[in-house]
Design an enzyme around this catalytic site. Structure first.
Site, PDB file in Angstrom:
ATOM      1  N   GLY A  53     -17.934 -93.041  13.290  1.00  0.00           N
ATOM      2  CA  GLY A  53     -18.802 -93.921  12.612  1.00  0.00           C
ATOM      3  C   GLY A  53     -18.730 -95.235  13.936  1.00  0.00           C
ATOM      4  O   GLY A  53     -17.804 -95.260  15.114  1.00  0.00           O
ATOM      5  N   PHE A  54     -19.429 -95.410  14.100  1.00  0.00           N
ATOM      6  CA  PHE A  54     -19.738 -96.979  14.878  1.00  0.00           C
ATOM      7  C   PHE A  54     -18.638 -98.230  14.581  1.00  0.00           C
ATOM      8  O   PHE A  54     -17.591 -97.985  16.376  1.00  0.00           O
ATOM      9  CB  PHE A  54     -20.750 -97.756  14.518  1.00  0.00           C
ATOM     10  CG  PHE A  54     -20.729 -99.467  14.887  1.00  0.00           C
ATOM     11  CD1 PHE A  54     -20.614 -99.898  16.217  1.00  0.00           C
ATOM     12  CD2 PHE A  54     -20.486-100.647  13.701  1.00  0.00           C
ATOM     13  CE1 PHE A  54     -20.656-101.085  16.245  1.00  0.00           C
ATOM     14  CE2 PHE A  54     -21.391-101.854  14.318  1.00  0.00           C
ATOM     15  CZ  PHE A  54     -20.550-102.424  15.875  1.00  0.00           C
ATOM     16  N   THR A  75     -22.787 -89.270   8.320  1.00  0.00           N
ATOM     17  CA  THR A  75     -23.679 -90.515  10.106  1.00  0.00           C
ATOM     18  C   THR A  75     -23.485 -90.571  10.513  1.00  0.00           C
ATOM     19  O   THR A  75     -23.532 -91.210  11.846  1.00  0.00           O
ATOM     20  CB  THR A  75     -24.102 -91.914   8.707  1.00  0.00           C
ATOM     21  OG1 THR A  75     -22.209 -92.284   8.209  1.00  0.00           O
ATOM     22  CG2 THR A  75     -24.518 -91.987   7.578  1.00  0.00           C
ATOM     23  N   SER A 127     -17.768 -94.375   5.667  1.00  0.00           N
ATOM     24  CA  SER A 127     -18.879 -94.579   3.829  1.00  0.00           C
ATOM     25  C   SER A 127     -20.195 -94.979   5.057  1.00  0.00           C
ATOM     26  O   SER A 127     -20.608 -95.835   5.910  1.00  0.00           O
ATOM     27  CB  SER A 127     -18.178 -96.161   3.400  1.00  0.00           C
ATOM     28  OG  SER A 127     -19.683 -95.946   2.189  1.00  0.00           O
ATOM     29  N   THR A 152     -17.930 -91.187  -2.073  1.00  0.00           N
ATOM     30  CA  THR A 152     -16.400 -92.403  -1.035  1.00  0.00           C
ATOM     31  C   THR A 152     -15.762 -93.297  -1.767  1.00  0.00           C
ATOM     32  O   THR A 152     -14.504 -92.866  -1.041  1.00  0.00           O
ATOM     33  CB  THR A 152     -17.620 -92.321  -0.051  1.00  0.00           C
ATOM     34  OG1 THR A 152     -18.505 -90.960   0.295  1.00  0.00           O
ATOM     35  CG2 THR A 152     -16.456 -92.724   0.868  1.00  0.00           C
ATOM     36  N   ARG A 189       1.905 -90.284  -0.249  1.00  0.00           N
ATOM     37  CA  ARG A 189       2.531 -88.625   0.148  1.00  0.00           C
ATOM     38  C   ARG A 189       3.130 -89.023   1.052  1.00  0.00           C
ATOM     39  O   ARG A 189       4.522 -88.889   1.445  1.00  0.00           O
ATOM     40  CB  ARG A 189       1.471 -87.740  -0.219  1.00  0.00           C
ATOM     41  CG  ARG A 189       2.187 -86.353   0.631  1.00  0.00           C
ATOM     42  CD  ARG A 189       0.955 -85.067   0.428  1.00  0.00           C
ATOM     43  NE  ARG A 189       0.651 -84.894   1.143  1.00  0.00           N
ATOM     44  CZ  ARG A 189       0.100 -84.476   2.104  1.00  0.00           C
ATOM     45  NH1 ARG A 189       1.152 -84.652   3.238  1.00  0.00           N
ATOM     46  NH2 ARG A 189      -1.568 -84.553   2.795  1.00  0.00           N
ATOM     47  N   TYR A 237     -23.394 -98.846  -3.117  1.00  0.00           N
ATOM     48  CA  TYR A 237     -22.669 -99.993  -2.161  1.00  0.00           C
ATOM     49  C   TYR A 237     -22.122-100.805  -2.467  1.00  0.00           C
ATOM     50  O   TYR A 237     -20.841-100.948  -2.688  1.00  0.00           O
ATOM     51  CB  TYR A 237     -23.330-100.548  -1.065  1.00  0.00           C
ATOM     52  CG  TYR A 237     -22.384-100.352   0.346  1.00  0.00           C
ATOM     53  CD1 TYR A 237     -21.315 -99.849   0.770  1.00  0.00           C
ATOM     54  CD2 TYR A 237     -22.814-101.809   0.890  1.00  0.00           C
ATOM     55  CE1 TYR A 237     -21.891 -99.780   2.044  1.00  0.00           C
ATOM     56  CE2 TYR A 237     -21.620-102.168   2.332  1.00  0.00           C
ATOM     57  CZ  TYR A 237     -21.502-100.556   2.627  1.00  0.00           C
ATOM     58  OH  TYR A 237     -20.180-101.079   3.886  1.00  0.00           O
ATOM     59  N   TYR A 263      -3.955 -99.525  -8.056  1.00  0.00           N
ATOM     60  CA  TYR A 263      -2.521 -98.138  -7.668  1.00  0.00           C
ATOM     61  C   TYR A 263      -1.654 -99.143  -6.656  1.00  0.00           C
ATOM     62  O   TYR A 263      -0.379 -98.219  -7.262  1.00  0.00           O
ATOM     63  CB  TYR A 263      -3.300 -97.992  -6.448  1.00  0.00           C
ATOM     64  CG  TYR A 263      -2.596 -96.367  -5.848  1.00  0.00           C
ATOM     65  CD1 TYR A 263      -3.596 -94.689  -6.323  1.00  0.00           C
ATOM     66  CD2 TYR A 263      -1.970 -95.940  -5.266  1.00  0.00           C
ATOM     67  CE1 TYR A 263      -2.624 -93.709  -6.555  1.00  0.00           C
ATOM     68  CE2 TYR A 263      -1.355 -94.860  -4.543  1.00  0.00           C
ATOM     69  CZ  TYR A 263      -1.568 -93.820  -5.752  1.00  0.00           C
ATOM     70  OH  TYR A 263      -1.950 -92.803  -5.312  1.00  0.00           O
ATOM     71  N   THR A 292     -21.421-106.778  11.515  1.00  0.00           N
ATOM     72  CA  THR A 292     -20.911-106.538  12.813  1.00  0.00           C
ATOM     73  C   THR A 292     -22.272-105.892  13.455  1.00  0.00           C
ATOM     74  O   THR A 292     -22.676-105.495  12.771  1.00  0.00           O
ATOM     75  CB  THR A 292     -19.812-105.711  12.293  1.00  0.00           C
ATOM     76  OG1 THR A 292     -18.818-106.624  11.836  1.00  0.00           O
ATOM     77  CG2 THR A 292     -18.376-105.307  13.794  1.00  0.00           C
TER      78      THR A 292
END
Ligand code: UDP
Length: 324
Positions: free
Chosen positions: A11-12, A36, A78, A95, A109, A148, A162, A178
């Site tokens: 991605g970008f 994407t 994403s 995602t 892990r 989103y 978590y 961005t």
């Protein structure tokens, strides 16, 4: 030598992050499913020895796929353009939910620190301006952007839950708008749309009156911010963006002038829940990770002009700019 895993690598923003980490002597593993992302974004990194794994993070990550010690995981995966929100809302939600969970498990892990790429969209259509990290946001949970916004809000919640249960080292970056090279010229966002329209002599599609504002961060500043956050001791969410705020109309006029095209503007309806204003408060980034953006908008837009010109040359049939 440190080892980093970057998801959404093609991605970008993440492809620039891969280059940045390679420059700093990291061994970099990129992971992408190419929904994407574009392979061409990784040409330079692959030549420099980056390892590429083709995988969808929604599926569990088998132990045999990512082996050995990992120091840092940047979960950047994403789709992120409002045009994608309409095309694949379930995939976007999954995602950040199942996908991010798999990366957190991988962090546990391997003992890696995990950075979650969150977004200014967690603030929704903000009633607090500029947006400071302590603001809880104003999100429509059943609107067209909710796949989103809520995905990223869930991803943040998952990250902290978590961390509490498993004592993992985590970071949360709230990425603001961005721009820069490697943006998809047809991803429907304002910067690619206006450049591709201006360069093809088409009217610039301004949504609403164009009075809504955004603040644009150049990609080299953005990746430096992400890296500084990852390597800092800051565990709270941090806004990474450039506070220089512009109306959409002003951006249209600046890109028009820069391209020397003087095309007319065409007003289209303002999409549902399109945030009316957006500007990061970056005091936390400045004080706790020692980061401030350096590239001004004019310089960044000039860099974009050369990039989008090249993209157009490579598309003999022209480029269609999707609108909301
Ligand atoms: N926008 C526009 N014309 C376009 C694309 C976007 O006027 O062709 C506006 C959009 O309404 C929003 C701003 O530009 O207010 C930024 O949109 P973008 O899709 O780039 O990112 P967002 O910040 O909405 O995620």
């Amino acid at each position: 030598m440190k080892r980093a895993l970057v998801t959404g690598a093609a991605g970008f923003i993440p492809s620039h992050l891969c280059d940045f980490l390679l420059d700093r002597g990291y061994e970099v593993i990129g992971l992408d499913n190419f929904v994407t992302g574009r392979r061409s974004n990784l040409e330079a990194a692959l030549k420099r020895g980056m390892k590429l794994i083709e995988h969808n993070i929604i599926d569990p990550i088998p132990e045999s796929l990512v082996t050995g010690q990992i120091d840092e995981i940047y979960n950047m995966a994403s789709p992120a353009s409002p045009v994608d929100f309409a095309k694949m809302p379930l995939f976007i939600l999954e995602t950040a939910a199942r996908g991010h969970r798999h990366l957190l498990d991988l962090g546990r892990r391997t003992g890696a620190r995990v950075l979650f790429a969150s977004t200014s969209e967690v603030y929704g259509d903000p009633e607090v301006h500029p947006q400071v990290e302590s603001y809880f946001g104003n999100v429509n949970s059943v609107g067209v952007r909710s796949c989103y916004d809520e995905a990223k809000r869930y991803g943040e919640a998952l990250t902290v839950a978590y961390t509490r249960e498993h004592r993992l080292e985590t970071r949360i970056a709230r990425i603001f708008n961005t721009y820069g090279s490697r943006m998809r010229p047809d991803d429907g966002r304002i910067i690619p749309n206006f450049f591709m329209q201006a360069l093809q002599g088409q009217p610039l599609t301004v949504y609403g009156e164009g009075s809504q504002t955004r603040s644009f961060c150049y990609v080299s500043d953005q990746v430096e911010g992400l890296y500084k956050l990852m390597t800092s001791s800051e565990t709270r969410p941090v806004n990474i963006g450039n506070p220089i705020e512009r109306t959409v109309l002003k951006i249209a006029n600046e890109i028009n002038a820069l391209c020397g095209s003087r095309v007319p503007l065409r007003n289209l309806p303002l999409p549902e829940n399109d945030p009316k204003q957006r500007k990061p408060d970056i005091s936390r980034a400045a004080s706790s990770i020692g980061w401030v953006p350096r590239v001004d908008l004019e310089t960044g837009l000039r860099e974009c002009l050369s990039y989008f010109r090249e993209e157009l040359k490579r598309a003999p049939g022209g480029i269609v700019t999707p609108t909301a």
